[in-house]
Design a protein around this motif. Structure first.
Motif, PDB file in Angstrom:
ATOM      1  N   SER A  34       2.779   0.588  28.673  1.00  0.00           N
ATOM      2  CA  SER A  34       3.253  -0.905  28.799  1.00  0.00           C
ATOM      3  C   SER A  34       2.003  -1.657  28.602  1.00  0.00           C
ATOM      4  O   SER A  34       2.215  -3.092  28.517  1.00  0.00           O
ATOM      5  CB  SER A  34       3.470  -1.150  30.320  1.00  0.00           C
ATOM      6  OG  SER A  34       2.389  -0.515  31.234  1.00  0.00           O
ATOM      7  N   THR A  47       9.384   6.708  21.702  1.00  0.00           N
ATOM      8  CA  THR A  47      10.112   7.049  22.567  1.00  0.00           C
ATOM      9  C   THR A  47      11.343   8.099  21.905  1.00  0.00           C
ATOM     10  O   THR A  47      11.619   9.173  22.399  1.00  0.00           O
ATOM     11  CB  THR A  47      11.135   5.949  22.997  1.00  0.00           C
ATOM     12  OG1 THR A  47      10.218   4.894  23.508  1.00  0.00           O
ATOM     13  CG2 THR A  47      12.035   6.200  24.188  1.00  0.00           C
ATOM     14  N   SER A  48      11.488   7.782  20.637  1.00  0.00           N
ATOM     15  CA  SER A  48      12.313   8.814  19.822  1.00  0.00           C
ATOM     16  C   SER A  48      11.783  10.158  19.797  1.00  0.00           C
ATOM     17  O   SER A  48      12.280  11.043  19.441  1.00  0.00           O
ATOM     18  CB  SER A  48      13.080   8.221  18.862  1.00  0.00           C
ATOM     19  OG  SER A  48      11.964   7.814  17.816  1.00  0.00           O
ATOM     20  N   TRP A  90       8.502  11.398  21.195  1.00  0.00           N
ATOM     21  CA  TRP A  90       7.992  12.017  22.511  1.00  0.00           C
ATOM     22  C   TRP A  90       8.684  11.674  23.657  1.00  0.00           C
ATOM     23  O   TRP A  90       8.252  12.071  24.783  1.00  0.00           O
ATOM     24  CB  TRP A  90       6.580  11.576  22.657  1.00  0.00           C
ATOM     25  CG  TRP A  90       5.818  12.000  21.395  1.00  0.00           C
ATOM     26  CD1 TRP A  90       5.506  13.250  21.137  1.00  0.00           C
ATOM     27  CD2 TRP A  90       5.020  11.383  20.285  1.00  0.00           C
ATOM     28  NE1 TRP A  90       4.737  13.432  19.961  1.00  0.00           N
ATOM     29  CE2 TRP A  90       4.342  12.236  19.381  1.00  0.00           C
ATOM     30  CE3 TRP A  90       5.007   9.910  20.312  1.00  0.00           C
ATOM     31  CZ2 TRP A  90       3.655  11.779  18.466  1.00  0.00           C
ATOM     32  CZ3 TRP A  90       4.244   9.531  19.043  1.00  0.00           C
ATOM     33  CH2 TRP A  90       3.737  10.332  18.325  1.00  0.00           C
ATOM     34  N   ARG A  91       9.662  10.862  23.617  1.00  0.00           N
ATOM     35  CA  ARG A  91      10.390  10.579  24.881  1.00  0.00           C
ATOM     36  C   ARG A  91       9.704   9.994  26.056  1.00  0.00           C
ATOM     37  O   ARG A  91       9.669  10.187  27.043  1.00  0.00           O
ATOM     38  CB  ARG A  91      11.257  11.800  25.388  1.00  0.00           C
ATOM     39  CG  ARG A  91      12.344  12.213  24.536  1.00  0.00           C
ATOM     40  CD  ARG A  91      12.976  13.363  25.079  1.00  0.00           C
ATOM     41  NE  ARG A  91      13.977  13.975  24.217  1.00  0.00           N
ATOM     42  CZ  ARG A  91      14.696  14.998  24.220  1.00  0.00           C
ATOM     43  NH1 ARG A  91      14.540  15.650  25.412  1.00  0.00           N
ATOM     44  NH2 ARG A  91      15.455  15.481  23.192  1.00  0.00           N
ATOM     45  N   TRP A  92       8.770   9.169  25.567  1.00  0.00           N
ATOM     46  CA  TRP A  92       7.649   8.730  26.547  1.00  0.00           C
ATOM     47  C   TRP A  92       8.036   7.542  27.285  1.00  0.00           C
ATOM     48  O   TRP A  92       9.328   6.878  27.053  1.00  0.00           O
ATOM     49  CB  TRP A  92       6.269   8.145  25.959  1.00  0.00           C
ATOM     50  CG  TRP A  92       6.269   7.392  24.782  1.00  0.00           C
ATOM     51  CD1 TRP A  92       7.148   6.308  24.531  1.00  0.00           C
ATOM     52  CD2 TRP A  92       5.106   7.134  23.918  1.00  0.00           C
ATOM     53  NE1 TRP A  92       6.800   5.793  23.517  1.00  0.00           N
ATOM     54  CE2 TRP A  92       5.566   6.211  23.115  1.00  0.00           C
ATOM     55  CE3 TRP A  92       4.124   8.027  23.684  1.00  0.00           C
ATOM     56  CZ2 TRP A  92       4.903   5.751  21.929  1.00  0.00           C
ATOM     57  CZ3 TRP A  92       3.239   7.565  22.497  1.00  0.00           C
ATOM     58  CH2 TRP A  92       3.877   6.616  21.810  1.00  0.00           C
ATOM     59  N   HIS A  93       7.608   7.155  28.345  1.00  0.00           N
ATOM     60  CA  HIS A  93       7.830   6.059  29.444  1.00  0.00           C
ATOM     61  C   HIS A  93       7.180   5.142  29.554  1.00  0.00           C
ATOM     62  O   HIS A  93       5.894   5.482  29.251  1.00  0.00           O
ATOM     63  CB  HIS A  93       8.337   6.725  30.807  1.00  0.00           C
ATOM     64  CG  HIS A  93       9.437   7.736  30.804  1.00  0.00           C
ATOM     65  ND1 HIS A  93      10.642   7.671  30.537  1.00  0.00           N
ATOM     66  CD2 HIS A  93       9.159   9.226  30.920  1.00  0.00           C
ATOM     67  CE1 HIS A  93      11.259   8.742  30.359  1.00  0.00           C
ATOM     68  NE2 HIS A  93      10.425   9.702  30.760  1.00  0.00           N
ATOM     69  N   PRO A  94       7.406   3.796  29.845  1.00  0.00           N
ATOM     70  CA  PRO A  94       6.320   2.732  30.139  1.00  0.00           C
ATOM     71  C   PRO A  94       5.045   3.204  30.812  1.00  0.00           C
ATOM     72  O   PRO A  94       4.194   2.555  30.791  1.00  0.00           O
ATOM     73  CB  PRO A  94       7.226   1.637  30.519  1.00  0.00           C
ATOM     74  CG  PRO A  94       8.468   2.001  30.055  1.00  0.00           C
ATOM     75  CD  PRO A  94       8.634   3.162  30.205  1.00  0.00           C
ATOM     76  N   SER A 107       6.753  -3.191  20.687  1.00  0.00           N
ATOM     77  CA  SER A 107       8.041  -2.944  21.055  1.00  0.00           C
ATOM     78  C   SER A 107       8.496  -1.880  19.693  1.00  0.00           C
ATOM     79  O   SER A 107       9.180  -0.723  20.202  1.00  0.00           O
ATOM     80  CB  SER A 107       9.099  -3.873  21.187  1.00  0.00           C
ATOM     81  OG  SER A 107       9.065  -4.747  20.033  1.00  0.00           O
ATOM     82  N   ASP A 124       3.699   6.167  31.013  1.00  0.00           N
ATOM     83  CA  ASP A 124       2.958   6.916  30.425  1.00  0.00           C
ATOM     84  C   ASP A 124       1.699   6.525  29.942  1.00  0.00           C
ATOM     85  O   ASP A 124       1.471   5.329  29.561  1.00  0.00           O
ATOM     86  CB  ASP A 124       3.661   7.643  29.245  1.00  0.00           C
ATOM     87  CG  ASP A 124       4.755   8.425  29.759  1.00  0.00           C
ATOM     88  OD1 ASP A 124       4.837   8.886  31.028  1.00  0.00           O
ATOM     89  OD2 ASP A 124       5.737   8.921  28.783  1.00  0.00           O
ATOM     90  N   ARG A 139       6.537   1.525  20.506  1.00  0.00           N
ATOM     91  CA  ARG A 139       7.096   2.002  21.541  1.00  0.00           C
ATOM     92  C   ARG A 139       8.583   2.631  21.289  1.00  0.00           C
ATOM     93  O   ARG A 139       8.896   3.808  21.764  1.00  0.00           O
ATOM     94  CB  ARG A 139       7.297   0.929  22.961  1.00  0.00           C
ATOM     95  CG  ARG A 139       6.076   0.755  23.478  1.00  0.00           C
ATOM     96  CD  ARG A 139       6.411  -0.060  24.899  1.00  0.00           C
ATOM     97  NE  ARG A 139       5.206  -0.727  25.195  1.00  0.00           N
ATOM     98  CZ  ARG A 139       5.075  -2.196  24.994  1.00  0.00           C
ATOM     99  NH1 ARG A 139       6.194  -2.902  24.640  1.00  0.00           N
ATOM    100  NH2 ARG A 139       4.129  -2.743  25.169  1.00  0.00           N
ATOM    101  N   GLU A 140       9.266   2.156  20.568  1.00  0.00           N
ATOM    102  CA  GLU A 140      10.627   2.477  20.213  1.00  0.00           C
ATOM    103  C   GLU A 140      10.391   3.777  19.435  1.00  0.00           C
ATOM    104  O   GLU A 140      11.264   5.026  19.689  1.00  0.00           O
ATOM    105  CB  GLU A 140      11.282   1.433  19.298  1.00  0.00           C
ATOM    106  CG  GLU A 140      13.019   1.590  19.278  1.00  0.00           C
ATOM    107  CD  GLU A 140      13.388   0.550  18.488  1.00  0.00           C
ATOM    108  OE1 GLU A 140      14.249   0.895  17.546  1.00  0.00           O
ATOM    109  OE2 GLU A 140      13.154  -0.703  18.936  1.00  0.00           O
TER     110      GLU A 140
END
Lengths: 176, 581
Positions: A130, A153-154, A156-160, A146, A162, A149-150
């Motif tokens: 984040s 996310t696709s 490593w499926r990470w979250h803010p 962004s 992380d 992050r996008e």
């Protein structure tokens, strides 16, 4: 001059100078070596062994930074950005990251497993996902934080919340 | 001039250059002094050899030269030990100087036993001492290379230096004697190479620049007197930095080591930012050790071990934690380690060290828990409104924001009182005052109290259900919803001046408000007349004014810190201005 040719020239020059020093050493100590064949064999053999060892390291590019350790995998697009120097940094999840510390060399591979470059890690830091800024994203070859992050996310499926590691890297040469 | 003299003379010049280089570039006076003594002894012996060989100097007593030769070996060993155990405190450093003790005895015995410079390496007590000195140095470098992941590379260079001294010292002397030549009598051809290796390690392990310099001497001030390395377990190092401020305010020498220049503007806090290279971990260790050696009883915060791990490797960080624990205990000091951004495996390894582990509360979570006791499940929304109004993220909230939150809630209640009157408004006021009291109480707690674990979120988990129902019953849901709406409205109309003030104070401390008011005065406006276009102008002017201030600062680290603060102020003011459109 091509980077690899320049590196080869420098390494060869280094080896040549080393050989000169070796011969000069034998000449300077010529009286000592007159003490017998066995001494010459042992001492001269040991020094020559060191020279051959140094030559092997120098010619494989493992001097002065040592062997590459760890590897990073990239998509074709990411790898291309690094080689073209559009991107200067790599952002990866910190958990289970197999990258060495700063100043070391890491193998860069495509996801297919082919090594396409060796990367010198110039700087490394960690940040919460984040906290990534647009500047971080631009350094990594993305338009904005962004976007980065996008993409992550696709993949490593990470979250803010992380933690990611940001490596500033420099490609050392072509494929090996 | 014969070849030996020429080579030794070149070496003497190189020794002198290295001596001057270290004197200029080094940052550890005691290590510089040891290096200077070692280099000077090699230099004098070399100069004497050339002078005698070329007939330039009058005859010098052999004992004097022998004494110098003993000094070169003992000082080389002391220097190597000092480089490896550089973080040790002065009283431990002094132990290595015991190697000098046998020198007067050996110098006294030399004429009686017939020991000379030319036969120094022969199999007697004198030769044994000389070889033992080099052996200690070599043994220690080999041990350091195997035992310390952090020092392994440097140990390699130290061993190169020591081996060079051995080869050009006793081994070369034996060779010359074997072929019937005159030994170099004290001069060591490899001295420049060895000194260069030692200088390389000394400079690469030098402490980072710190500013401002702390007052020297032992201190007993401060609230946390544990002489240990303590882990402040918090997601972001908020309490660690706040505690550093509090300790510094109490007169305790306080150091914060972080990747980026610290934002804390309290002049009493000393700060150091580490270089972004592989030596960062080792240099952090020497920085902290030097600080605590000059100010025993001090307080140190390691803000970014995660970044050190990325730069130097995790094993180096673990080694730092262990070594700093010893330094803290020896000097009666406190070292706080912040585990923020460490991986799960790293946290497990850190816990395995059995350092004191202080769990710290998250300010946002606790503030919401406190608000929930009065305002029920809408507390989160209320807090988000506050964060939105002040342009901060929830995770950035600290106990420093409690005062601003109280002001925010007061304004929301004032807004609401125009709509809700009578006993409802009074009840809401009572609820607010209850929340404000708990907020103040929570904000006043220091790290020691927080570490005891009596956090509002833990307490409220036992009682909040009943309280929420009570509040909801009392207000029947309607007024609470109106309060949240009022808070949202306040969020939209929060005075621009207040937002700008928070930005300036956050970056520049209490002086920030003065800077903002000065800029306002230049615009010829009062706080309540501030408009969003003014914010952009203020951002530009503050950038220029503070930029001029940064220009006259000589310390690069401080200059960089000020420039970062300027950039942060500008960005946040522009964000506020854009948000108002």
């Amino acid at each position: 001059m091509d980077g690899r040719l320049r590196a080869l020239a420098i390494r060869s020059l280094f080896l040549f100078l080393l050989s000169l020093v070796l011969v000069a050493g034998f000449w300077y100590h010529r009286e000592f070596y007159q003490i017998g064949f066995t001494n010459l064999l042992i001492i001269g053999g040991f020094v020559t062994f060191l020279v051959i060892w140094a030559a092997r390291l120098a010619m494989t590019g493992e001097l002065p930074r040592g062997r590459p350790s760890g590897e990073l995998s990239f998509t074709l697009e990411e790898g291309d950005r690094l080689l073209k120097r559009v991107a200067r940094s790599v952002v990866r999840p910190s958990e289970d990251l197999a990258a060495p510390s700063a100043g070391h060399v890491v193998r860069a591979k495509y996801e297919t497993g082919t090594e396409f470059a060796r990367l010198l890690i110039e700087d490394a830091r960690r940040a919460f996902l984040s906290d990534l800024t647009d500047e971080d994203a631009r350094q990594a070859g993305f338009r904005s934080a962004s976007d980065l992050r996008e993409a992550g996310t696709s993949r490593w499926r990470w979250h803010p919340a992380d933690v990611v590691t940001i490596l500033r890297v420099r490609a050392l040469g072509g494929s090996r | 001039m014969n070849l030996s003299s020429a080579v030794v003379l070149v070496g003497v010049a190189a020794d002198g250059w290295l001596l001057a280089f270290m004197a200029i570039r080094g940052r550890r006076p005691w290590l510089q002094s040891t290096f200077a003594a070692c280099a000077l002894s090699f230099l004098v012996v070399g100069a004497w050899f050339v002078g005698r060989n070329e007939g330039l100097l009058p005859p010098v007593p052999d004992n004097l030269v022998l004494g110098l030769m003993l000094l070169t070996h003992a000082l080389a060993a002391i220097l190597v030990l000092g480089l490896i155990h550089g973080e040790a405190l002065p009283r431990r450093r002094a132990v290595t100087f015991l190697l000098l003790a046998p020198i007067p005895v050996l110098a006294y015995l030399a004429p009686l036993e017939g020991w000379t410079v030319a036969t120094a390496y022969e199999g007697n007590v004198l030769g044994g001492f000389l070889v033992a000195c080099l052996g200690i140095a070599l043994g220690e470098t080999i041990y350091a290379r195997r035992a310390s992941p952090m020092f392994a590379t440097h140990a390699f260079w130290l061993s190169v230096g020591v081996i060079a001294l051995i080869v050009a010292g006793p081994i070369y002397t034996y060779e010359l004697e074997f072929i019937g030549r005159t030994p170099l009598a004290g001069a060591n051809l490899a001295a420049p190479l060895a000194l260069a290796c030692f200088a390389r390690v000394a400079l690469q392990t030098d402490p980072f620049p710190i500013s401002p310099r702390p007052a020297k001497g032992r201190t007993t001030a401060g609230g946390i007197r544990e002489a240990d390395a303590i882990v402040f377990d918090e997601r972001r190092p908020k309490y660690a930095l706040r505690t550093a401020e509090e300790e510094a305010a109490s007169g305790r020498p306080t150091l914060i080591v972080s990747r980026e220049p610290v934002k804390i503007t309290t002049s009493d806090v000393t700060s150091a930012s580490f270089a972004h290279d592989r030596n960062a971990a080792l240099r952090t260790l020497t920085t902290v050790s030097e600080f605590l050696a000059s100010a025993p009883g001090g307080f140190v915060v390691l803000e970014d071990p995660a970044d050190l791990s990325a730069l130097s490797g995790w094993r180096a960080v673990l080694e730092i934690a262990v070594r700093l624990r010893h330094v803290a205990r020896d000097s009666g000091s406190t070292v706080v380690v912040c585990p923020s951004r460490l991986t799960a495996a790293e946290l497990t390894a850190l816990k395995a060290l059995n350092l004191p582990w202080w769990p710290m509360a998250d300010a946002a979570t606790e503030i919401i828990a406190i608000l929930a006791q009065s305002f029920g499940t809408g507390a989160s929304r209320l807090f988000d409104s506050f964060c939105h109004a002040h342009g901060i993220r929830r995770e950035d909230a600290t106990t420093d924001h409690v005062h601003a939150l109280q002001d925010f809630l007061t304004r929301a209640l004032t807004e609401l009182s125009a709509v809700v009157g009578g006993p409802a408004a009074h009840g809401l006021q009572v609820q607010y005052e209850a929340a404000a009291s708990v907020l103040r109480s929570f904000a006043s707690q220091g790290a020691v109290e927080i570490a005891r674990g009596k956090w509002p979120s833990r307490r409220s988990s036992e009682t909040d259900i009943e309280l929420v129902v009570t509040a909801a019953d009392y207000w029947k849901g309607k007024e609470m919803e109106e309060l949240f709406a009022a808070a949202d409205a306040v969020s939209e109309r929060e005075p621009l001046f207040e937002k700008a003030r928070l930005v300036f104070v956050e970056q520049l401390g209490d002086a920030g408000e003065g800077v903002l008011r000065t800029q306002l005065a230049r615009l010829g406006k009062r706080p309540e007349e501030l408009e969003r276009t003014d914010l952009v102008r203020i951002a530009d002017r503050a950038t220029v004014d503070l930029g001029s201030l940064a220009e006259i600062v000589d310390v690069p680290q401080e200059k960089e810190r000020i420039q970062q603060q300027i950039e942060s102020i500008r960005q946040k003011l522009e964000l506020i201005a854009e948000g108002e459109e």
